[in-house]
Design a protein around this motif. Structure first.
Motif, short mmCIF file in Angstrom:
data_model
loop_
_atom_site.label_atom_id
_atom_site.label_comp_id
_atom_site.label_asym_id
_atom_site.label_seq_id
_atom_site.Cartn_x
_atom_site.Cartn_y
_atom_site.Cartn_z
N THR A 1 0.93 5.91 -0.77
CA THR A 1 0.12 7.16 -0.84
C THR A 1 0.63 7.93 -2.29
OG1 THR A 1 -0.04 7.21 1.66
CG2 THR A 1 -0.30 9.22 0.54
N SER B 1 0.76 -1.17 -0.16
CA SER B 1 0.14 -0.03 -0.10
C SER B 1 0.98 1.26 -0.03
CB SER B 1 -1.07 0.03 1.34
OG SER B 1 -0.01 0.22 2.51
N PRO C 1 -4.68 7.49 -1.16
CA PRO C 1 -4.23 5.97 -0.73
C PRO C 1 -4.20 5.16 -1.90
CG PRO C 1 -6.60 6.20 0.10
CD PRO C 1 -6.16 7.59 -0.57
#
Length: 179
Positions: free
Chosen positions: A85, A83, A94
């Motif tokens: 940003t 993950s 996100p």
């Protein structure tokens, strides 16, 4: 076509002067020189406007910063996920990261990537598949850099720090999506 239109303009001006009885004999050279300068100026202005217009079309593309982490593991076929940003125009978006690799892959690693994403007009341009072919060995901490592009034209210029034990000579596909 531009030359033909400037010649048409010059001949139209000459006809106006001749029909009104103006003597162009002595002033003809001066008049023709003035018309040539005018037509050259018009051509230069049109070329400048064309080039400026083409530049404005690409000027709308923008850039942002990106940061994400990926955990990769595999034995021949590898998988990765993570993950991150995207920061674009002051807003944070996100990201989900996923991927598959095929080739000689053995081990596991975690990599923190950071860098710039360029040639985007909206945050959704980051969505897509980024492909790479590579080979490498990571034992413990390491660093590296890579440039990737997707089907939307977004370009990732990344640096990263890697931890783990992995040996790889494979084809990678990395999928980035906004959550």
């Amino acid at each position: 076509m531009l030359l033909a239109s400037s010649n048409l303009f010059a001949s139209s001006i000459r006809r106006i002067f001749v029909t009104r009885g103006c003597d162009l004999g002595k002033r003809s050279k001066l008049f023709q020189g003035l018309l040539m300068q005018l037509s050259s100026a018009i051509r230069a202005a049109l070329i400048t406007l064309t080039v400026a217009g083409a530049g404005l079309a690409t000027a709308y593309a923008d850039s942002g910063s990106i940061r994400f982490n990926v955990i990769k593991a595999g034995f021949v076929v590898g998988g990765s996920g993570g993950s991150g940003t995207l920061v674009f125009h002051g807003r944070r978006y996100p990201l989900s990261i996923g991927g598959v690799s095929y080739g000689f892959t053995f081990g596991a690693s975690a990599t923190d990537f950071f860098g710039e994403v360029s040639n985007i007009r909206s945050p959704f341009d980051v969505n897509g598949v980024y492909g790479a072919a590579g080979a490498g060995v990571a034992v413990g901490p390491g660093a590296g850099g890579i440039v990737l592009a997707n089907q939307n034209g977004a370009v990732l210029t990344l640096s990263g720090r890697q931890m783990g034990l992995i040996v790889a000579a494979d084809l990678n596909g990395l999928v980035i999506t906004l959550r």
